[in-house]
Design a protein around this motif. Structure first.
Motif, mmCIF file in Angstrom:
data_model
loop_
_atom_site.group_PDB
_atom_site.id
_atom_site.type_symbol
_atom_site.label_atom_id
_atom_site.label_comp_id
_atom_site.label_asym_id
_atom_site.label_seq_id
_atom_site.Cartn_x
_atom_site.Cartn_y
_atom_site.Cartn_z
ATOM 1 N N VAL A 1202 0.851 -1.186 0.000
ATOM 2 C CA VAL A 1202 0.000 0.000 0.000
ATOM 3 C C VAL A 1202 0.890 1.241 0.000
ATOM 4 C CG1 VAL A 1202 -1.816 1.261 1.214
ATOM 5 C CG2 VAL A 1202 -1.802 -1.243 1.233
ATOM 6 N N TRP A 1203 0.587 2.174 -0.935
ATOM 7 C CA TRP A 1203 1.290 3.445 -1.006
ATOM 8 C C TRP A 1203 0.264 4.554 -0.816
ATOM 9 C CZ3 TRP A 1203 6.318 2.580 -0.979
ATOM 10 C CH2 TRP A 1203 6.820 1.420 -1.568
ATOM 11 N N LEU A 1204 0.467 5.331 0.246
ATOM 12 C CA LEU A 1204 -0.417 6.473 0.476
ATOM 13 C C LEU A 1204 0.080 7.724 -0.222
ATOM 14 C CD1 LEU A 1204 -1.249 5.974 4.255
ATOM 15 C CD2 LEU A 1204 -2.394 5.041 2.241
ATOM 16 N N ASP A 1205 1.318 7.724 -0.638
ATOM 17 C CA ASP A 1205 1.890 8.830 -1.389
ATOM 18 C C ASP A 1205 2.640 8.228 -2.566
ATOM 19 O OD1 ASP A 1205 2.984 11.105 -2.396
ATOM 20 O OD2 ASP A 1205 3.958 11.757 -0.532
ATOM 21 N N ALA A 1206 2.179 8.547 -3.748
ATOM 22 C CA ALA A 1206 2.788 7.964 -4.938
ATOM 23 C C ALA A 1206 4.221 8.419 -5.136
ATOM 24 C CB ALA A 1206 1.953 8.312 -6.175
ATOM 25 N N GLN A 1207 4.589 9.524 -4.495
ATOM 26 C CA GLN A 1207 5.965 10.008 -4.641
ATOM 27 C C GLN A 1207 6.956 9.052 -3.959
ATOM 28 O OE1 GLN A 1207 6.515 12.569 -6.608
ATOM 29 N NE2 GLN A 1207 4.301 12.948 -6.875
ATOM 30 N N ASP A 1208 6.504 8.347 -2.916
ATOM 31 C CA ASP A 1208 7.391 7.429 -2.201
ATOM 32 C C ASP A 1208 7.373 6.022 -2.782
ATOM 33 O OD1 ASP A 1208 7.835 9.551 -0.505
ATOM 34 O OD2 ASP A 1208 6.255 8.935 0.895
ATOM 35 N N ARG A 1209 6.656 5.846 -3.850
ATOM 36 C CA ARG A 1209 6.429 4.508 -4.380
ATOM 37 C C ARG A 1209 7.694 3.926 -4.995
ATOM 38 N NH1 ARG A 1209 5.424 3.359 -9.693
ATOM 39 N NH2 ARG A 1209 4.574 1.280 -10.150
ATOM 40 N N ILE A 1210 7.923 2.660 -4.658
ATOM 41 C CA ILE A 1210 8.976 1.855 -5.275
ATOM 42 C C ILE A 1210 8.301 0.612 -5.843
ATOM 43 C CG2 ILE A 1210 11.121 0.593 -4.918
ATOM 44 C CD1 ILE A 1210 11.697 2.384 -2.555
ATOM 45 N N LEU A 1211 8.558 0.327 -7.076
ATOM 46 C CA LEU A 1211 7.891 -0.798 -7.718
ATOM 47 C C LEU A 1211 8.194 -2.080 -6.957
ATOM 48 C CD1 LEU A 1211 6.097 -1.092 -10.223
ATOM 49 C CD2 LEU A 1211 8.108 -1.894 -11.464
ATOM 50 N N PRO A 1212 7.172 -2.777 -6.460
ATOM 51 C CA PRO A 1212 7.433 -3.992 -5.665
ATOM 52 C C PRO A 1212 7.999 -5.093 -6.538
ATOM 53 C CG PRO A 1212 5.080 -3.760 -6.079
ATOM 54 C CD PRO A 1212 5.731 -2.507 -6.599
ATOM 55 N N PRO A 1213 9.016 -5.796 -6.047
ATOM 56 C CA PRO A 1213 9.573 -6.911 -6.837
ATOM 57 C C PRO A 1213 8.592 -8.073 -6.885
ATOM 58 C CG PRO A 1213 10.588 -6.850 -4.675
ATOM 59 C CD PRO A 1213 9.716 -5.632 -4.762
ATOM 60 N N MET A 1214 8.634 -8.775 -7.978
ATOM 61 C CA MET A 1214 7.763 -9.936 -8.119
ATOM 62 C C MET A 1214 8.343 -11.122 -7.348
ATOM 63 S SD MET A 1214 6.139 -9.882 -11.937
ATOM 64 C CE MET A 1214 7.648 -9.770 -12.840
ATOM 65 N N ARG A 1215 7.445 -11.846 -6.664
ATOM 66 C CA ARG A 1215 7.822 -12.997 -5.868
ATOM 67 C C ARG A 1215 6.994 -14.205 -6.292
ATOM 68 N NH1 ARG A 1215 12.543 -11.293 -3.686
ATOM 69 N NH2 ARG A 1215 12.289 -9.431 -2.381
ATOM 70 N N TRP A 1216 7.532 -15.375 -5.968
ATOM 71 C CA TRP A 1216 6.793 -16.603 -6.225
ATOM 72 C C TRP A 1216 5.840 -16.853 -5.066
ATOM 73 C CZ3 TRP A 1216 6.688 -18.770 -10.811
ATOM 74 C CH2 TRP A 1216 7.762 -18.584 -11.678
ATOM 75 N N HIS A 1217 4.567 -17.009 -5.385
ATOM 76 C CA HIS A 1217 3.542 -17.265 -4.388
ATOM 77 C C HIS A 1217 2.942 -18.654 -4.651
ATOM 78 C CE1 HIS A 1217 3.608 -13.042 -3.105
ATOM 79 N NE2 HIS A 1217 3.683 -12.751 -4.386
ATOM 80 N N PRO A 1218 2.703 -19.432 -3.598
ATOM 81 C CA PRO A 1218 2.156 -20.778 -3.810
ATOM 82 C C PRO A 1218 0.704 -20.735 -4.261
ATOM 83 C CG PRO A 1218 2.287 -20.293 -1.469
ATOM 84 C CD PRO A 1218 2.940 -19.145 -2.168
ATOM 85 N N LEU A 1219 0.361 -21.680 -5.104
ATOM 86 C CA LEU A 1219 -1.021 -21.884 -5.519
ATOM 87 C C LEU A 1219 -1.585 -23.033 -4.690
ATOM 88 C CD1 LEU A 1219 -0.783 -21.570 -9.400
ATOM 89 C CD2 LEU A 1219 -2.160 -20.127 -7.919
ATOM 90 N N VAL A 1220 -2.637 -22.743 -3.959
ATOM 91 C CA VAL A 1220 -3.240 -23.733 -3.068
ATOM 92 C C VAL A 1220 -4.427 -24.354 -3.776
ATOM 93 C CG1 VAL A 1220 -4.306 -24.134 -0.841
ATOM 94 C CG2 VAL A 1220 -2.474 -22.463 -1.048
ATOM 95 N N LYS A 1221 -4.383 -25.659 -3.905
ATOM 96 C CA LYS A 1221 -5.459 -26.387 -4.562
ATOM 97 C C LYS A 1221 -6.332 -27.028 -3.512
ATOM 98 C CE LYS A 1221 -6.290 -29.789 -8.209
ATOM 99 N NZ LYS A 1221 -5.665 -30.740 -9.161
ATOM 100 N N GLY A 1222 -7.607 -26.788 -3.578
ATOM 101 C CA GLY A 1222 -8.512 -27.312 -2.565
ATOM 102 C C GLY A 1222 -8.369 -26.536 -1.279
ATOM 103 N N LEU A 1223 -8.375 -27.262 -0.152
ATOM 104 C CA LEU A 1223 -8.308 -26.613 1.147
ATOM 105 C C LEU A 1223 -6.877 -26.253 1.525
ATOM 106 C CD1 LEU A 1223 -10.889 -28.772 3.115
ATOM 107 C CD2 LEU A 1223 -11.187 -26.457 2.278
ATOM 108 N N GLU A 1224 -5.920 -27.129 1.242
ATOM 109 C CA GLU A 1224 -4.564 -26.849 1.700
ATOM 110 C C GLU A 1224 -3.488 -27.526 0.876
ATOM 111 O OE1 GLU A 1224 -4.673 -30.251 5.143
ATOM 112 O OE2 GLU A 1224 -5.042 -28.184 5.682
ATOM 113 N N ASP A 1225 -3.827 -28.105 -0.277
ATOM 114 C CA ASP A 1225 -2.853 -28.803 -1.095
ATOM 115 C C ASP A 1225 -2.195 -27.818 -2.055
ATOM 116 O OD1 ASP A 1225 -3.618 -31.176 0.096
ATOM 117 O OD2 ASP A 1225 -5.199 -31.523 -1.373
ATOM 118 N N GLU A 1226 -0.878 -27.643 -1.900
ATOM 119 C CA GLU A 1226 -0.149 -26.742 -2.774
ATOM 120 C C GLU A 1226 0.267 -27.485 -4.027
ATOM 121 O OE1 GLU A 1226 3.083 -24.806 -0.905
ATOM 122 O OE2 GLU A 1226 1.905 -24.000 0.759
#
Length: 1665
Positions: A1202-1226
């Motif tokens: 979250v950026w409340l001031d666009a002047q302070d914004r730094i482009l967030p680096p992309m990260r690997w996020h797990p995909l959860v299938k069903g209730l808890e199976d990654e």
């Protein structure tokens, strides 16, 4: 029963040294064994007994006798055998059968000179006496006879022939419990007759395995029954010398003689062989079968996860001591027991532990029983069961029919073995009794080595009972708490007040005993305080299409449950609301700026001192997990942020662990369990802080995960007292979905924010769930954002959950009117009240409302239309399908005429005729009504059926008309489209909600029209029969000090309800006085729910945001499938907004490289609150098949930046996020990032306000995070597949990014497992940054009959960086083919001869190496010096010795070795030392960096049957090599040279080879004997060939010198793995494997480093001049 007296034997000719003979006797396949007696004329005089049960002797009954020498060093200890017929005992049962000097037969059934003397007789039980020794760590048939564990069998086992037969042994391992150790990763090792098997590696002290192992035998029954089954549980995370947790050992004969030849679901007691006095080290649940030909395996129909341990007998060695403890449960009382509405219960408490159940007395018709009883259990430590089950039953007239509620208490949470603290366990087997409290400031930590845990203890405290619907079933092995399968229901059913004390010594008390009535000492724990719970509902999104109005109910215990009228009414429910379509696939509740609020007051004990400690630990755990998740998302090992993140994790962990916990020893209300757990927590934090200070930057993720697991294991608090807060989604007055919030997580503490719950006063996102068995699979009923606060009402004076927003309270009633002859009036309401609630059922006249205490009216009644209830549910849809069914019936003459209700919907409900259906405002139609013909109808669209009363509608419709059909209908449909206006869908909704008509008269304003039970509308319609309008009257708080005013909103607002509540309280008080409830009647006068105000938090200042989500790609999808991922697209959900990416073609790693932008997102919370707790971003991966059907694959959920001031914004680096299938199976990952930016006045005009590139109709990624793509060539040498079993015609499938290649199937895999085509080329565009790099996926696909393709193995090349090369570089050396053929080998020998004899003056370096000896699972056991020579056959000419002519004396083998290694005696002189030297490495040749692992030609990649994990089983190997280099994009540019031409020729393989193995010596072997030494000998295995001699062992040494050479022949690659095994020679017990190592001969043969050369043939003794 049958008695046999084994008297003596004579062994002739006499054996030297003197033998130690032992006799084994079989009767009906039950073995009995005598003791060992030394000498050639042994005398036993030992009695052996067989129980006949109900099966007397038959005429063909016999005894089979075997004489063995147990002192023989040979494996074969057989001396002779004989058979004794028992027919004389059948004829004369009282006769004694004397057998003197019975001749024994050898293996060939020929007589020997050995004899035995014995007596046999049929005896009664009084004549039986059993004498004999027992195995120390085994349950054999002999020990079973003494322990009387043999079970009577329904049938007599058939007699087995003495000839060799086929047998099979099956061992199924279910689960383990109470394994000793700290942060262990157990693995089960099963040895069946010398054949080893291993389970998967699990985590924790109570792992679940569910694995089965088979082993086949073809042996004589006598020899088969003597085979040993050894089951060991090992800790795979430590070195081998300390890895064994415990073992169990038995012989197969014991298993075979069990009922059905099976031990079915039995618990085994594990013990350590060298520390028998340490007691049982854990338990293992197994099924063991020993089956012969024709035997049927038992059918186990129980669920694999059953937890009811009714059979609690434990099989263990008799020499292991039993540690007995006595658990005393002091059952005091219970409260709030509730089962059914208007029903009084007769409760009884049942306690269950390890299958034993004890019950209290039944208390007749009371909801608050007082038992005051003691229940005593006798258990063995460690306790087999991991939990204690409490059940409260309703027992009217002593018949226990219904279960009121249950609760499970985990023994791991109320006791400690001492293993939680490393290095501080006491050596004793038993945990000590609770120690007296220590001074608060003395000894901040106990001395190292003194902590040994504590015995089970609890309370006095309350346990919360639950019943009814249960949470969905889950099986999560990492959960250190009570398994989900034994968790209780969701509905609160009361609480039980009890205490648990454990004694080591018995007090000779009865199992059930009454307590004294004087229990004042525990009453201090029942002192109550008033708590307040406030919940603000901010949003509810991602909902399915609920057709009815929904509302939310918040409860804690019985407080807030609107169905329970025995408590004071509370504002625990929200107003009814519809669900609105969000424009994609989900729905949401349109609360917008008016957020509903609930306030619930309750009375509970003061447990703040306990919750403060818990929340501090929770804070430490949460920060560690957050840092660990960030660390895990950094997949690039060269990421510059990796090391700073690791340092941040360590720094914050040390800081949190050093923060002192609140002292429990000085707390007057603290129980013994509080003090013991406080001591444990304090020690653990000290240890983690010390480890964090010393942790190196190595294995960072695994190290942090171990710390996190240890914190999670001690975190659960058993003495919670406060029930969880339940949030129920209700539809049609039924509870449809729920969210369960732990009370401590939202509990306020006046000691500070870290002592408070992590979500106290903060916004959190809850994902609701359906109860077990309800709702659609893998779907979420809602995503709910709430702000919650729970605390003492005296701490709520300055309660301010959110930084902005006005809290308003209204009383609400609806004025109802009906229509009759175009006139509206209340006199036409037949069964409806004039003023009612929103449902129209409960009467709420204005004059009956009274203000609650602490509040006053702030104005008169006003009309305020609830436009939220009038919203068009299709308001966000761009098009809507409308349908009307035209219905007809047959008249008397058989003609079709209009039905009584000519126009209906699909369910037969009446609707308007299509001719008068008008298109709503803001919509238009393009085509008029048309008959639907695309279904099972005739050419005119009719479908026919037989009308069935009372509705007259057919149950089945048919497309063919028949004479007896009486009904028909056809469907008319049209599509209406929304007009494209200037306002967005959300703006139109807001405009509708704020719409008003100030010009209307008061008596005409605010009406809404419709029918009760269906949706009302703002404008009247022809079918509208009722109208209503909403009246509100606002309430304002008085000036009350010390408490938040919303917690004074208790009780009903109407007069009659207050009177009813007063009478109910009087009745309830009377009942509590005499503890006698009336019969099953409701309190008088209470017949309906009370009238309560509604609380809202109104936000007048909206804030607009823009959301940018950068989505690059997904990977690791469809890991075990042949087909690629079809039609992938991403659906991004943020609150009530959602968008989709473009749909790609089928791919294994779909790459979108797309930016999704949401503009003008409306949020009403303060921006500071949004930054601290932003809404979640939900990325859903979907598949779309060619038919257009969409299937959800998985979700990834995280918070945006979250950026409340666009002047302070730094482009967030992309990260690997797990995909959860069903209730808890990654399954799978997605590379993405997301940012939420507040719109300011200066940026609002820019749409979007940030510059994002636009290409081909979509927003692509910004250039700063776009990967740089370059055309690359991946050249692959696909050599072959190895060690793959049960495959028929495999082929290799290579997947990288969106490209794939596959080889031709190997048709003759069993004779030549190499690929016919050795080189593949794949060109594609790849990113140059390693962060974006995708793995190269190798899948082995087996082609079977009928075109079936199955993935039988897979491997991942996670990084292609090591394979990058530049073919144009001057110093680049391309891969060279190996020299394999005989011709090339002769050329090589000639080259070496010329070089070394005629031209060379340098020293030739020859390699020999010590090999690391390893024992599965992976512990280093020692090193053995071995060197092998692999030579293709036939051999070429031998090289002449350079010293043979000049020196006649031949140097012995050891002199050559000592000379080469520098260990030669000083007297020896060598003339030609510079010509022949030998270099000995201190590691394997594969570990020498210069030799490239001997995989310079091709590498070996392990193949797994699943996505590779820590303990994934290897199913084979792939041999190949890769080269990656830039490829010109210009087709006319010169192409780089190919790295892997088509070589070598196929006729070179399979290759016949001669292998010489020199076993020199071994180093630092692991001791195997009690003297700290071992007796090692060597066994070699190559293919089907096994060499080695057990008799040539090296006694009593850990550094043996062998000095032997083995010569073998083999066919490579069919026999490529040379396995060298070291065994420890044992005289009596089976030999133990010290370790093993495997040498890949194919790598030696193909390597260009000469790793197949042997030792030199000649050496000189004279030193060179």
């Amino acid at each position: 029963m049958l008695r046999l007296i084994m008297q003596s034997a004579k062994i002739s000719p006499p054996l030297s040294p003197p033998p130690r003979p032992c006799v084994s006797v079989y009767f009906r396949d039950v073995k009995r064994t005598t003791r060992e007696v030394e000498g050639n004329h042994p005398v036993w005089n030992e009695t052996l007994i067989w129980h006949l049960w109900n099966h007397p002797l038959q005429k063909d009954s016999f005894l089979q006798i075997t004489l063995r020498d147990m002192g023989s060093v040979k494996k074969e200890r057989f001396i002779g055998m004989a058979t004794v017929l028992l027919k004389p005992l059948v004829k004369k049962p009282r006769k004694i059968l004397f057998v003197n000097d019975l001749t024994l037969l050898n293996h060939s059934m020929m007589p020997t000179e050995c004899t035995v003397t014995l007596q046999a007789a049929l005896m009664t039980y009084k004549d039986i006496e059993k004498i004999g020794d027992e195995d120390l760590l085994a349950i054999t048939a002999q020990e079973v006879a003494k322990q009387k564990l043999m079970f009577p069998s329904a049938t007599v086992h058939k007699a087995l022939s003495p000839k060799p037969q086929h047998f099979q042994v099956r061992v199924q391992v279910f689960e383990a419990r109470q394994l000793m150790g700290n942060d262990i990763k157990p693995v089960v090792k099963v040895v069946i007759g010398g054949h080893q098997h291993h389970s998967r590696i699990k985590i924790g002290n109570n792992p679940f395995f569910n694995e089965i192992f088979f082993q086949n035998f073809y042996e004589a029954p006598m020899k088969f029954f003597d085979e040993i089954i050894l089951i060991q549980v090992m800790n795979s995370s430590v070195m081998r010398f300390n890895a064994e947790i415990g073992r169990f050992q038995t012989d197969i004969g014991f298993i075979y003689n069990c009922p059905g030849h099976t031990l079915l679901r039995k618990w085994l007691g594990l013990c350590q062989p060298n520390e028998r006095n340490s007691g049982v080290r854990g338990y293992l649940k197994v099924t063991i079968c020993a089956l012969g030909v024709g035997d049927q395996a038992p059918v186990d129909q129980k669920l694999i996860y059953r937890v009811d341990d009714t059979d609690t007998r434990i099989f263990k060695s008799s020499v292991v001591p039993i540690s007995i403890a006595y658990l005393q449960f002091f059952i005091y009382c219970a409260e709030d027991l509730h089962l059914k509405k208007h029903y009084s219960v007769s409760p009884m408490l049942e306690v269950e532990l390890i299958g034993e159940k004890l019950k209290t007395h039944v208390q007749t018709q009371t909801e608050s029983p007082i038992w005051n009883q003691i229940l005593t259990f006798r258990i063995q430590l460690p306790c087999l069961s991991s939990y204690i089950k409490f059940r409260v039953l309703d027992c009217p007239r002593n018949r226990c029919n219904d279960e009121i509620g249950t609760v499970s208490l985990s023994l791991n949470q109320i006791s400690s073995t001492g293993a939680e603290i490393e290095g501080k366990q006491a050596p004793c087997a038993l945990p000590p009794a609770p120690l007296p409290p220590e001074p608060a400031l003395s000894h901040p930590f106990p001395l190292a080595g003194m902590y040994s845990g504590f015995l089970p203890c609890f309370g006095p405290s309350f346990l919360t009972l639950r019943g009814g619907k249960k949470a969905p079933f889950r099986m999560k092995e990492e959960d250190p708490n009570i398994p989900n399968i034994v968790k209780d229901g969701l509905a609160y059913r009361g609480r039980v007040f009890l205490e648990l004390i454990t004694h080591i010594k018995s007090r000779q008390e009865a199992k059930m005993k009454d307590l004294s009535l004087d229990v004042i000492s525990v009453e201090k724990h029942q002192n109550r305080q008033k708590y307040g719970l406030c919940v603000i509902f901010l949003s509810c999104t991602m909902m399915p299409d609920f057709k009815d109005l929904i509302q939310f109910e918040v409860s804690i215990g019985h407080y807030g449950n609107k169905m329970d009228l025995s408590y004071k009414p509370l504002v625990s429910t929200t107003q009814y609301s519809p669900v609105i379509y969000d424009g994609n696939i989900y729905h949401y509740v349109p609360w917008y700026n008016t957020k509903p609020v609930v306030a619930v007051t309750s009375f509970w004990e003061d447990v703040g001192f306990r919750m403060n400690c818990l929340n501090l630990l929770q804070f430490t755990r949460d920060r560690l997990k957050a840092n660990l998740d960030t660390l895990k998302s950094m997949r690039n090992p060269r990421d510059p942020a990796l090391l700073p993140q690791w340092e941040k994790l360590l720094r914050e962990l040390v800081e949190d662990c050093k923060r002192p916990l609140p002292c429990m020893t000085s707390q007057p209300k603290a129980t013994d369990l509080d003090k013991n757990r406080w001591k444990l927590h304090r020690l653990l934090l000290q240890e983690l802080a010390q480890k964090a200070k010393q942790a190196p930057p190595r294995d960072m993720v695994a190290t942090a995960e171990g710390w996190l697991y240890r914190l999670n294991a001690v975190l659960p608090e058993p003495q919670m007292n406060l029930p969880d807060v339940m949030i129920w989604l209700m539809a049609r007055e039924q509870r449809a979905a729920y969210a369960q919030v732990p009370a401590h997580s939202i509990l306020f503490s006046p000691h500070g924010a870290r002592h408070s719950g992590r979500f106290c006063g903060k916004t959190q996102t809850l994902f609701l769930q359906y109860p077990e068995g309800e709702g659609e699979k893998d779907t979420l009923p809602a995503q709910l954002r709430v702000c919650m606060w729970l605390g003492n009402v005296t701490d709520s004076r300055d309660l301010e959950l959110l930084r902005q927003g006005e809290v308003v309270v209204y009383a609400e009633t609806y004025e109802n009117q009906a229509k009759f002859k175009d006139q509206w009036g209340q006199q036409f309401l037949q069964h409806r009240p004039n003023f009612s609630d929103v449902t129209g059922h409960k009467a709420l006249p204005k004059e009956d409302f009274r203000e609650p205490p602490g509040w006053h009216w702030a104005g008169p009644w006003t009309v305020e239309p609830q436009r939220r209830l009038l919203l068009d549910t299709d308001i966000n849809k761009s098009q809507v399908l409308e349908e009307v069914y035209e219905n007809q019936r047959r008249d008397a003459v058989g003609a079709w005429v209009p039905a009584a209700i000519p126009n209906t919907d699909v369910n037969g409900e009446p609707v308007e005729a299509r001719e008068i259906v008008k298109c709503p405002q803001g919509w238009h139609v393009k085509q008029t009504w048309a008959v639907e013909l695309n279904h099972a109808v005739d050419n005119e669209g009719w479908e026919y059926g037989v009308g069935i009363p009372p509705s007259g509608l057919p149950q089945v419709w048919n497309s063919v008309e028949k004479t007896y059909y009486s009904r028909r209908r056809r469907r008319w449909a049209r599509v209406r489209y929304r007009d494209h206006g200037q306002l967005s869908h959300e703006q139109e909704t807001l405009s509708f909600l704020q719409l008003h008509h100030p010009g209307l008269a008061e008596d005409e304003a605010g009406w809404e029209y419709g029918v009760f039970g269906s949706k009302f509308h703002l404008n009247p319609e022809p079918q509208s029969r009722f109208r209503r309008r909403c009246w509100h009257r606002r309430l304002a708080p008085n000036k009350v000090k010390g408490i938040a005013p919303i917690f004074l909103l208790e009780g009903s607002l109407s007069t009659d309800m207050k009177e009813q509540a007063r009478r109910a309280d009087m009745v309830s008080s009377t009942r509590r006085l005499d503890r006698i409830m009336s019969s099953r009647r409701a309190p008088p006068g209470i017949t309906q729910t009370p009238s309560l105000p509604f609380i809202y938090c109104v936000f007048n200042k909206p804030h607009y945001y823009q959301l940018f989500c950068y989505i690059y790609q997904a990977r690791n999808l469809m890991s075990s499938h042949v087909q690629t991922f079809q039609g992938p697209f991403i659906r991004l959900v943020f609150l009530n907004h959602s968008q989709c990416t473009q749909t790609l073609k089928s791919s294994t790693a779909p790459t979108w490289a797309q930016t999704l932008i949401f503009q003008h997102l409306l949020l009403y919370e303060n921006p500071q609150d949004t930054r601290e707790s932003p809404p979640c971003v939900v990325l859903e991966l979907w598949q779309r098949d060619p038919q257009g059907n969409e299937t959800l694959w998985g979700r990834s959920i995280w918070h945006p930046v979250v950026w409340l001031d666009a002047q302070d914004r730094i482009l967030p680096p992309m990260r690997w996020h797990p995909l959860v299938k069903g209730l808890e199976d990654e399954e799978g990952e997605i590379l993405a990032s997301c940012e939420l930016i507040l719109e300011t006045e200066s940026l609002r005009q820019q749409l979007p306000m940030l510059s994002v590139p636009w290409k081909n109709g979509i927003y692509i990624l910004p250039k700063s995070i776009q990967p740089t793509l370059r055309k690359m060539a991946i050249e692959m040498l696909v050599w072959g597949l190895r060690n793959m079993k049960q495959v028929r015609s495999p082929q290799l499938l290579v997947e990288c990014w969106e490209e794939s290649l596959q080889t031709e199937p190997i048709r003759d895999f069993q004779t030549n497992p190499n690929f016919a085509q050795s080189a593949l080329l794949l060109t594609l565009y790849m990113p140059t940054e390693e962060t974006f790099a995708l793995p190269l996926v190798l899948k082995v696909v087996d082609n079977q009959d009928f075109g079936q393709e199955t993935v039988v193995g897979q491997a991942n090349v996670h990084s292609l960086q090591p394979y990058f090369c530049d073919p144009w570089a001057e110093d680049y050396v391309p891969p060279r083919p190996p020299t394999l053929s005989v011709k090339k080998y002769q050329e090589l020998l000639g080259y070496l001869y010329e070089k070394f004899w005629f031209k060379s003056s340098k020293a030739e370096v020859m390699e020999a190496q010590p090999r690391g000896i390893r024992n599965n699972p992976g512990q280093l056991r020692g090193r053995v010096g071995a060197e092998e020579a692999t030579v293709p056959l036939p051999q070429g000419p031998k090289c002449p010795s350079p010293c043979q002519d000049e020196y006649d004396q031949e140097v012995d083998w050891w002199s050559k070795l000592f000379w080469a290694t520098g260990d030669a005696p000083q007297t020896l002189k060598y003339k030609y030392k510079d010509y022949h030297t030998l270099k000995v490495y201190d590691c394997e040749l594969e570990a020498v960096p210069a030799f490239q692992g001997l995989q310079d030609f091709c590498q070996t990649f392990k193949l797994y049957q699943e996505w590779p994990r820590l303990d994934s089983p290897v199913v084979g190997e792939f041999k190949g090599q890769f080269r990656v280099y830039p490829f010109p994009e210009n087709p006319e540019a010169p192409k780089p040279p190919r790295q892997f031409p088509l070589w070598p020729k196929k006729e070179d393989f399979p290759q016949q080879c001669l292998v010489r193995v020199y076993i020199v010596r071994a180093f630092h072997l692991q001791p195997q004997d009690f003297n700290g030494l071992c007796d090692p000998y060597v066994i070699l295995k190559l293919g089907q060939t096994m060499l080695g001699n057990r008799d040539k062992y090296q006694p009593n040494t850990l550094d043996p010198i062998f000095g032997v050479m083995f010569e073998l022949s083999c066919t490579i690659p069919l026999e490529k793995d040379l396995e060298i095994q070291l065994y420890d020679f044992d005289l009596f017990s089976p030999d133990d494997m010290i370790g093993t190592t495997v040498i890949d001969l194919e790598d030696r043969l193909l390597s260009g480093f000469g790793a197949r050369c042997g030792l030199s043939k000649s050496y000189c003794q004279t030193q060179a001049p």
